[in-house]
Write a protein that holds these residues in place. Structure first.
Motif, PDB file in Angstrom:
ATOM      1  N   GLU A   1       0.838  -1.209   0.000  1.00  0.00           N
ATOM      2  CA  GLU A   1       0.000   0.000   0.000  1.00  0.00           C
ATOM      3  C   GLU A   1       0.868   1.253   0.000  1.00  0.00           C
ATOM      4  O   GLU A   1       0.567   2.239  -0.682  1.00  0.00           O
ATOM      5  CB  GLU A   1      -0.887   0.033   1.251  1.00  0.00           C
ATOM      6  N   LEU A   2       1.959   1.206   0.775  1.00  0.00           N
ATOM      7  CA  LEU A   2       2.859   2.365   0.830  1.00  0.00           C
ATOM      8  C   LEU A   2       3.477   2.626  -0.537  1.00  0.00           C
ATOM      9  O   LEU A   2       3.527   3.763  -1.011  1.00  0.00           O
ATOM     10  CB  LEU A   2       3.967   2.121   1.863  1.00  0.00           C
ATOM     11  N   VAL A   3       3.957   1.559  -1.177  1.00  0.00           N
ATOM     12  CA  VAL A   3       4.599   1.712  -2.487  1.00  0.00           C
ATOM     13  C   VAL A   3       3.598   2.285  -3.492  1.00  0.00           C
ATOM     14  O   VAL A   3       3.899   3.219  -4.239  1.00  0.00           O
ATOM     15  CB  VAL A   3       5.136   0.359  -2.993  1.00  0.00           C
ATOM     16  N   LEU A   4       2.408   1.715  -3.500  1.00  0.00           N
ATOM     17  CA  LEU A   4       1.400   2.181  -4.456  1.00  0.00           C
ATOM     18  C   LEU A   4       1.045   3.642  -4.209  1.00  0.00           C
ATOM     19  O   LEU A   4       0.934   4.434  -5.157  1.00  0.00           O
ATOM     20  CB  LEU A   4       0.134   1.314  -4.346  1.00  0.00           C
ATOM     21  N   ALA A   5       0.883   3.994  -2.938  1.00  0.00           N
ATOM     22  CA  ALA A   5       0.509   5.373  -2.613  1.00  0.00           C
ATOM     23  C   ALA A   5       1.601   6.342  -3.066  1.00  0.00           C
ATOM     24  O   ALA A   5       1.314   7.412  -3.601  1.00  0.00           O
ATOM     25  CB  ALA A   5       0.268   5.508  -1.115  1.00  0.00           C
ATOM     26  N   ARG A   6       2.854   5.945  -2.888  1.00  0.00           N
ATOM     27  CA  ARG A   6       3.957   6.813  -3.336  1.00  0.00           C
ATOM     28  C   ARG A   6       3.949   6.927  -4.860  1.00  0.00           C
ATOM     29  O   ARG A   6       4.140   8.000  -5.425  1.00  0.00           O
ATOM     30  CB  ARG A   6       5.295   6.243  -2.838  1.00  0.00           C
TER      31      ARG A   6
ATOM     32  N   GLU B   1       4.225  11.967  -2.154  1.00  0.00           N
ATOM     33  CA  GLU B   1       5.680  12.156  -1.973  1.00  0.00           C
ATOM     34  C   GLU B   1       6.116  12.193  -0.519  1.00  0.00           C
ATOM     35  O   GLU B   1       7.255  11.849  -0.192  1.00  0.00           O
ATOM     36  CB  GLU B   1       6.127  13.435  -2.693  1.00  0.00           C
ATOM     37  N   TRP B   2       5.208  12.582   0.363  1.00  0.00           N
ATOM     38  CA  TRP B   2       5.551  12.638   1.784  1.00  0.00           C
ATOM     39  C   TRP B   2       5.980  11.264   2.317  1.00  0.00           C
ATOM     40  O   TRP B   2       6.700  11.178   3.308  1.00  0.00           O
ATOM     41  CB  TRP B   2       4.371  13.173   2.598  1.00  0.00           C
ATOM     42  N   LEU B   3       5.568  10.223   1.601  1.00  0.00           N
ATOM     43  CA  LEU B   3       5.904   8.872   2.063  1.00  0.00           C
ATOM     44  C   LEU B   3       7.405   8.573   1.956  1.00  0.00           C
ATOM     45  O   LEU B   3       7.902   7.669   2.614  1.00  0.00           O
ATOM     46  CB  LEU B   3       5.073   7.839   1.293  1.00  0.00           C
ATOM     47  N   ASP B   4       8.122   9.341   1.125  1.00  0.00           N
ATOM     48  CA  ASP B   4       9.590   9.203   1.115  1.00  0.00           C
ATOM     49  C   ASP B   4      10.142   9.476   2.515  1.00  0.00           C
ATOM     50  O   ASP B   4      10.956   8.712   3.032  1.00  0.00           O
ATOM     51  CB  ASP B   4      10.230  10.198   0.134  1.00  0.00           C
TER      52      ASP B   4
END
Ligand code: CTP
Length: 373
Positions: free
Chosen positions: A297-302, A307-310
């Motif tokens: 889910e994290l990868v897909l959202a990024r 971008e904040w997920l970086d």
């Protein structure tokens, strides 16, 4: 039509390059006939090096493997064994014929000669053999060589996809990897391939192999075009975006590429859209949002623009306190929910750079636990 390919003609030289320790293998065979088969022959003809090769023995593969020493692993059911020859991993198999008790089931196996062994295979380009003793003359009863040259995937018989529907996914894998196309009749037969007849484990394994290919995005797209899979909404954009992201840090550490590619292609749909759209104002808010999200889910959202997920995967999610619950209890907080609340508040303030160091953490945690906020 796909372009014509250059096919290796000096097979002796190609063989010596691919298997530098061939003489050791010949010795271990002790007279039993040996053949390079399957993908190893295909890749040799295409001039593509590989680290593992399939060898068929007209005799007992396990005996040959044992003579080669090393860590031969024998699989009783299929009379196959693994052995190492220098840098090259060898999959040795006794020549065998297969019959399928029912569509999609694992085949029943009986010993046979080389020709029967070739006849049980998936595509003509994978059904060639090269003798490893004497003259290296291509054995090509199903005309794989001209198909290879023309870049065509052709099944050996009409029931091929009925016997083993995973071959349809294998076709997508080879089409993506080599730029091959389906021969016309093969394309018709493939439309009838019913992956539901295959066990979930085998289906998942084959999908992962497809997704693992460098051209996995294309392969999954082809499989969908051929009616084998239903892509999730937006997969056409999501797949290349995930593919670009997952090859480098920090995302290469977050999720395995094949798994992330599969979720990008097929789902399940989770909280990725919500995470992608979020714009947390503070690190603690980001951590709160992303809590419990699965890696995919994290990868897909990024990949969808979050971008904040970086920052979240690089820094925020690794932030921990120097104190723990026992510090609060030692300072007089009774065991119970207050301890957790105190720690949570301290972490939040640490994330947002409002406090720093052990003493400040303890002070913040105690204040929150005592309700002094
Ligand atoms: N094979 C087959 N039908 C299957 C699986 C395998 O006919 N369902 C045969 C093919 O001849 C294939 C060989 O077994 O070439 C080895 O299988 P595998 O290792 O899966 O194929 P490779 O072509 O060697 O794949 P790769 O290049 O990805 O290693």
């Amino acid at each position: 039509m796909p372009r014509q390919r250059r096919i290796e003609t000096d097979l002796g030289a190609a063989l010596s390059a691919a298997l530098p320790d061939l003489d050791r293998l010949r010795e271990a065979a002790d007279g039993a006939a040996l053949y390079l088969v399957g993908g190893a022959v295909r890749d040799l003809l295409l001039g593509r090096p590989r680290g593992d090769v399939d060898v068929v023995v007209e005799g007992d593969a396990a005996v040959v493997a044992r003579r080669l020493g090393g860590d031969a692993i024998e699989h009783e059911r299929f009379s196959t064994a693994k052995a190492a020859l220098g840098e090259v991993e060898i999959d040795l198999a006794s020549a065998r014929a297969e019959s399928y008790p029912e569509p999609g089931a694992l085949p029943e196996v009986r010993p046979a000669g080389l020709l029967e062994d070739l006849a049980r295979r998936d595509f003509t380009v994978n059904a060639m053999a090269l003798p490893l003793q004497g003259e290296p003359q291509l054995i090509d009863p199903h005309s794989g060589r001209p198909d290879l040259q023309a870049g065509l995937l052709r099944v050996l018989h009409e029931r091929s996809f009925v016997d083993d529907p995973t071959r349809a996914l294998r076709a997508a894998r080879y089409a993506a990897r080599f730029g091959f196309e389906l021969e016309r009749r093969t394309a018709e037969l493939l439309r009838e391939a019913d992956l539901a007849k295959v066990s979930a484990d085998r289906r998942a394994a084959e999908l992962l192999r497809l997704a693992s290919e460098p051209e996995g995005a294309r392969g999954l797209g082809l499989a969908a075009e051929w009616g084998l899979l239903h892509l999730r909404h937006g997969a056409d954009k999501l797949l290349p975006a995930v593919d670009a992201l997952i090859r480098q840090p920090p995302w290469s550490e977050v999720a395995a590429r094949p798994r992330a590619m599969l979720v990008a292609a097929l789902g399940p749909v989770g909280r990725e859209a919500e995470l992608a759209a979020a714009r947390p104002q503070r690190p603690s808010e980001g951590v709160e949002l992303a809590r419990g999200a699965r890696s995919a889910e994290l990868v897909l959202a990024r990949a969808m623009g979050g971008e904040w997920l970086d920052d979240y995967v690089r820094e925020w999610r690794g932030v921990t306190l120097e104190i723990d619950g026992s510090d609060l209890i030692a300072a007089g907080i009774p065991e119970g929910p207050k301890v957790g609340q105190g720690l949570q508040e301290a972490l939040k303030r640490k994330l947002d750079a409002e406090i720093e160091g052990r003493d400040a953490e303890l002070e913040a945690a105690l204040a929150a636990a005592r309700g002094e906020e």
